[in-house]
Motif scaffolding. Structure first.
Motif, PDB file in Angstrom:
ATOM      1  N   PRO A 137      43.783  34.144  48.187  1.00  9.92           N
ATOM      2  CA  PRO A 137      42.551  34.223  47.238  1.00  9.92           C
ATOM      3  C   PRO A 137      43.226  34.512  45.803  1.00  9.92           C
ATOM      4  O   PRO A 137      43.856  35.673  45.643  1.00  9.92           O
ATOM      5  N   GLY A 138      42.954  33.875  44.652  1.00 11.34           N
ATOM      6  CA  GLY A 138      43.565  34.203  43.320  1.00 11.34           C
ATOM      7  C   GLY A 138      44.892  34.069  43.308  1.00 11.34           C
ATOM      8  O   GLY A 138      45.779  34.509  42.288  1.00 11.34           O
ATOM      9  N   GLY A 139      45.598  33.267  44.234  1.00 13.59           N
ATOM     10  CA  GLY A 139      46.927  32.943  44.214  1.00 13.59           C
ATOM     11  C   GLY A 139      47.909  33.890  44.824  1.00 13.59           C
ATOM     12  O   GLY A 139      49.173  33.561  44.648  1.00 13.59           O
ATOM     13  N   ILE A 140      47.551  34.931  45.379  1.00 12.79           N
ATOM     14  CA  ILE A 140      48.473  36.177  45.951  1.00 12.79           C
ATOM     15  C   ILE A 140      47.967  36.200  47.257  1.00 12.79           C
ATOM     16  O   ILE A 140      46.745  36.195  47.765  1.00 12.79           O
ATOM     17  N   SER A 141      49.077  36.258  48.038  1.00 13.72           N
ATOM     18  CA  SER A 141      48.565  36.451  49.746  1.00 13.72           C
ATOM     19  C   SER A 141      47.551  37.843  49.895  1.00 13.72           C
ATOM     20  O   SER A 141      47.927  38.764  49.318  1.00 13.72           O
ATOM     21  N   LEU A 142      46.789  37.375  50.717  1.00 11.79           N
ATOM     22  CA  LEU A 142      45.768  38.266  50.987  1.00 11.79           C
ATOM     23  C   LEU A 142      46.590  39.467  51.852  1.00 11.79           C
ATOM     24  O   LEU A 142      46.054  40.835  51.465  1.00 11.79           O
ATOM     25  N   ARG A 143      47.326  39.208  52.537  1.00 13.25           N
ATOM     26  CA  ARG A 143      48.280  40.332  53.354  1.00 13.25           C
ATOM     27  C   ARG A 143      48.786  41.194  52.232  1.00 13.25           C
ATOM     28  O   ARG A 143      48.973  42.392  52.448  1.00 13.25           O
ATOM     29  N   LYS A 144      49.570  40.321  51.435  1.00 10.64           N
ATOM     30  CA  LYS A 144      50.305  41.249  50.199  1.00 10.64           C
ATOM     31  C   LYS A 144      49.385  42.076  49.415  1.00 10.64           C
ATOM     32  O   LYS A 144      49.599  43.191  49.251  1.00 10.64           O
ATOM     33  N   GLN A 145      48.022  41.602  49.082  1.00 10.47           N
ATOM     34  CA  GLN A 145      47.251  42.311  48.489  1.00 10.47           C
ATOM     35  C   GLN A 145      46.753  43.685  49.285  1.00 10.47           C
ATOM     36  O   GLN A 145      46.492  44.525  48.699  1.00 10.47           O
ATOM     37  N   VAL A 146      46.489  43.316  50.384  1.00  9.54           N
ATOM     38  CA  VAL A 146      46.298  44.628  51.303  1.00  9.54           C
ATOM     39  C   VAL A 146      47.254  45.803  51.301  1.00  9.54           C
ATOM     40  O   VAL A 146      47.201  46.827  51.041  1.00  9.54           O
ATOM     41  N   VAL A 147      48.585  45.091  51.612  1.00 11.33           N
ATOM     42  CA  VAL A 147      49.687  46.130  51.717  1.00 11.33           C
ATOM     43  C   VAL A 147      49.840  46.898  50.601  1.00 11.33           C
ATOM     44  O   VAL A 147      50.055  48.157  50.373  1.00 11.33           O
ATOM     45  N   ARG A 148      50.109  46.164  49.088  1.00  6.55           N
ATOM     46  CA  ARG A 148      50.136  46.745  47.721  1.00  6.55           C
ATOM     47  C   ARG A 148      49.109  47.753  47.635  1.00  6.55           C
ATOM     48  O   ARG A 148      49.394  48.649  47.033  1.00  6.55           O
ATOM     49  N   LYS A 152      34.442  32.918  40.977  1.00  5.34           N
ATOM     50  CA  LYS A 152      34.176  31.428  41.041  1.00  5.34           C
ATOM     51  C   LYS A 152      34.067  30.973  39.354  1.00  5.34           C
ATOM     52  O   LYS A 152      33.845  29.993  38.918  1.00  5.34           O
ATOM     53  N   VAL A 153      35.248  31.581  38.679  1.00  3.46           N
ATOM     54  CA  VAL A 153      35.499  31.338  37.294  1.00  3.46           C
ATOM     55  C   VAL A 153      36.864  30.727  37.136  1.00  3.46           C
ATOM     56  O   VAL A 153      37.973  31.549  37.364  1.00  3.46           O
ATOM     57  N   PRO A 154      37.242  29.542  37.037  1.00  4.01           N
ATOM     58  CA  PRO A 154      38.505  29.023  37.184  1.00  4.01           C
ATOM     59  C   PRO A 154      39.451  29.471  36.224  1.00  4.01           C
ATOM     60  O   PRO A 154      40.586  29.714  36.567  1.00  4.01           O
ATOM     61  N   HIS A 155      39.327  29.975  35.009  1.00  7.08           N
ATOM     62  CA  HIS A 155      40.231  30.491  34.151  1.00  7.08           C
ATOM     63  C   HIS A 155      40.723  31.840  34.238  1.00  7.08           C
ATOM     64  O   HIS A 155      41.470  32.647  33.599  1.00  7.08           O
ATOM     65  N   VAL A 156      39.950  32.702  35.245  1.00  8.49           N
ATOM     66  CA  VAL A 156      40.092  33.929  35.284  1.00  8.49           C
ATOM     67  C   VAL A 156      41.138  34.438  36.543  1.00  8.49           C
ATOM     68  O   VAL A 156      40.910  33.993  37.661  1.00  8.49           O
ATOM     69  N   ARG A 157      42.148  35.140  36.201  1.00 15.33           N
ATOM     70  CA  ARG A 157      43.229  35.604  37.152  1.00 15.33           C
ATOM     71  C   ARG A 157      42.999  36.989  37.283  1.00 15.33           C
ATOM     72  O   ARG A 157      43.074  37.985  36.452  1.00 15.33           O
ATOM     73  N   GLY A 158      43.211  37.549  38.471  1.00 13.34           N
ATOM     74  CA  GLY A 158      43.152  38.925  38.750  1.00 13.34           C
ATOM     75  C   GLY A 158      44.593  39.507  38.690  1.00 13.34           C
ATOM     76  O   GLY A 158      45.667  38.952  39.042  1.00 13.34           O
ATOM     77  N   SER A 159      44.742  40.734  38.166  1.00 13.91           N
ATOM     78  CA  SER A 159      46.255  41.221  38.011  1.00 13.91           C
ATOM     79  C   SER A 159      46.416  42.795  37.974  1.00 13.91           C
ATOM     80  O   SER A 159      46.862  43.370  37.571  1.00 13.91           O
ATOM     81  N   ASP A 160      45.450  43.135  39.145  1.00 17.47           N
ATOM     82  CA  ASP A 160      45.485  44.619  39.737  1.00 17.47           C
ATOM     83  C   ASP A 160      45.347  44.662  41.130  1.00 17.47           C
ATOM     84  O   ASP A 160      44.971  43.524  41.742  1.00 17.47           O
ATOM     85  N   ILE A 161      45.361  45.837  41.593  1.00 12.43           N
ATOM     86  CA  ILE A 161      44.890  46.160  43.342  1.00 12.43           C
ATOM     87  C   ILE A 161      43.365  45.943  43.401  1.00 12.43           C
ATOM     88  O   ILE A 161      42.714  46.184  42.416  1.00 12.43           O
ATOM     89  N   GLU A 162      42.941  46.181  44.488  1.00 13.59           N
ATOM     90  CA  GLU A 162      41.577  46.061  44.875  1.00 13.59           C
ATOM     91  C   GLU A 162      41.184  47.498  45.065  1.00 13.59           C
ATOM     92  O   GLU A 162      41.225  47.970  46.388  1.00 13.59           O
ATOM     93  N   GLU A 163      41.043  48.311  44.132  1.00  9.30           N
ATOM     94  CA  GLU A 163      40.839  49.608  44.255  1.00  9.30           C
ATOM     95  C   GLU A 163      39.243  49.977  44.816  1.00  9.30           C
ATOM     96  O   GLU A 163      39.053  51.007  45.188  1.00  9.30           O
ATOM     97  N   LEU A 164      38.458  49.019  44.369  1.00 14.79           N
ATOM     98  CA  LEU A 164      36.973  49.193  44.670  1.00 14.79           C
ATOM     99  C   LEU A 164      36.749  49.067  46.234  1.00 14.79           C
ATOM    100  O   LEU A 164      36.121  49.973  46.798  1.00 14.79           O
ATOM    101  N   GLN A 165      37.092  48.030  46.768  1.00 12.49           N
ATOM    102  CA  GLN A 165      36.746  47.396  48.178  1.00 12.49           C
ATOM    103  C   GLN A 165      38.050  47.365  49.094  1.00 12.49           C
ATOM    104  O   GLN A 165      37.930  46.081  49.276  1.00 12.49           O
ATOM    105  N   PRO A 166      39.055  47.818  49.459  1.00 16.62           N
ATOM    106  CA  PRO A 166      40.257  47.446  50.249  1.00 16.62           C
ATOM    107  C   PRO A 166      39.676  47.227  51.591  1.00 16.62           C
ATOM    108  O   PRO A 166      40.190  46.128  52.010  1.00 16.62           O
ATOM    109  N   HIS A 167      38.692  47.843  51.890  1.00 14.31           N
ATOM    110  CA  HIS A 167      38.271  47.511  53.169  1.00 14.31           C
ATOM    111  C   HIS A 167      37.634  46.014  53.342  1.00 14.31           C
ATOM    112  O   HIS A 167      37.623  45.315  54.473  1.00 14.31           O
ATOM    113  N   SER A 168      36.922  45.397  52.235  1.00 15.09           N
ATOM    114  CA  SER A 168      36.712  43.946  52.384  1.00 15.09           C
ATOM    115  C   SER A 168      37.977  43.076  52.339  1.00 15.09           C
ATOM    116  O   SER A 168      37.570  42.063  53.128  1.00 15.09           O
ATOM    117  N   LEU A 169      38.734  43.455  51.762  1.00 10.63           N
ATOM    118  CA  LEU A 169      40.070  42.634  51.850  1.00 10.63           C
ATOM    119  C   LEU A 169      40.673  42.651  53.600  1.00 10.63           C
ATOM    120  O   LEU A 169      41.050  41.631  54.062  1.00 10.63           O
TER     121      LEU A 169
END
Length: 193
Positions: free
Chosen positions: A160-171, A95-112
């Motif tokens: 979420p974060g401007g990138i398709s959730l489906r795409k984040q899961v697959v990547r 919930k910090v508007p200026h932060v953008r994520g630039s990596d995969i979800e390594e810690l909790q892919p099951h949450s995505l």
């Protein structure tokens, strides 16, 4: 060992004295050219950041100093966005508007996976993915989860974060499969992906 050599080479080239052309030990040279990041080093970084289009700060995973440095520099460098080494999904949860994520979800892919499945309760592939990871995520699950992900078809998606959730899961799963296929320290292909 490869990372150490790269870091050492960068450190030595930034010292200003070519190897073999000084009688001073490397440790002394590094001490001469180091900065106290709370004082003159911070001023140097602020000056450099204001003169550049983008500014990269790297740190060790889990250190406390790098986030503290970024927090102290952020208000003064004038950039619109901060790209962090976390997934767009995780960054959006801050919930910090200026932060953008630039990596995969390594810690909790099951949450995505769970979030995407909640938006698609009738999708069998997604529900099977949730069932497979119900006890948490383990890298050994990645090949099966990726196989299921490839059969999910059209889904109701969010970004979420401007990138398709489906795409984040697959990547994420593609990279996790790649990491699982690597032996020893040869993880460069997964990192590049």
């Amino acid at each position: 060992m490869r990372r150490l050599l790269i870091v050492l080479a960068v450190a030595l080239t930034s010292v200003g004295a070519p190897l073999g052309q000084t009688d001073q030990p490397i440790a002394e040279l590094l001490k001469i050219h180091q900065y106290d990041l709370a004082a003159e080093g911070k001023a140097l970084l602020e000056k450099e950041a204001r003169a550049a289009s983008f500014f990269l700060i790297g740190g060790l995973h889990g250190d406390k100093e790098t986030p503290a440095l970024v927090d102290s520099l952020w208000p003064t460098v004038g950039y619109q966005y901060l790209a962090a080494e976390m997934s767009p999904w995780a960054a959006s949860r801050l919930k910090v508007p200026h932060v953008r994520g630039s990596d995969i979800e390594e810690l909790q892919p099951h949450s995505l996976i769970r979030q995407l499945a909640e938006a698609n309760p009738k999708n069998r592939a997604l529900q099977s993915m949730v069932d497979s990871a119900k006890d948490g995520y383990k890298r050994t699950l990645a090949p099966r989860l990726l196989e299921l992900a490839s059969s999910m078809g059209e889904v109701e998606d969010s970004a979420p974060g401007g990138i398709s959730l489906r795409k984040q899961v697959v990547r994420t799963l593609e990279i996790e499969v790649e990491r699982g296929n690597r032996q020893g320290n040869d993880r460069l292909a997964a990192s590049v992906r």
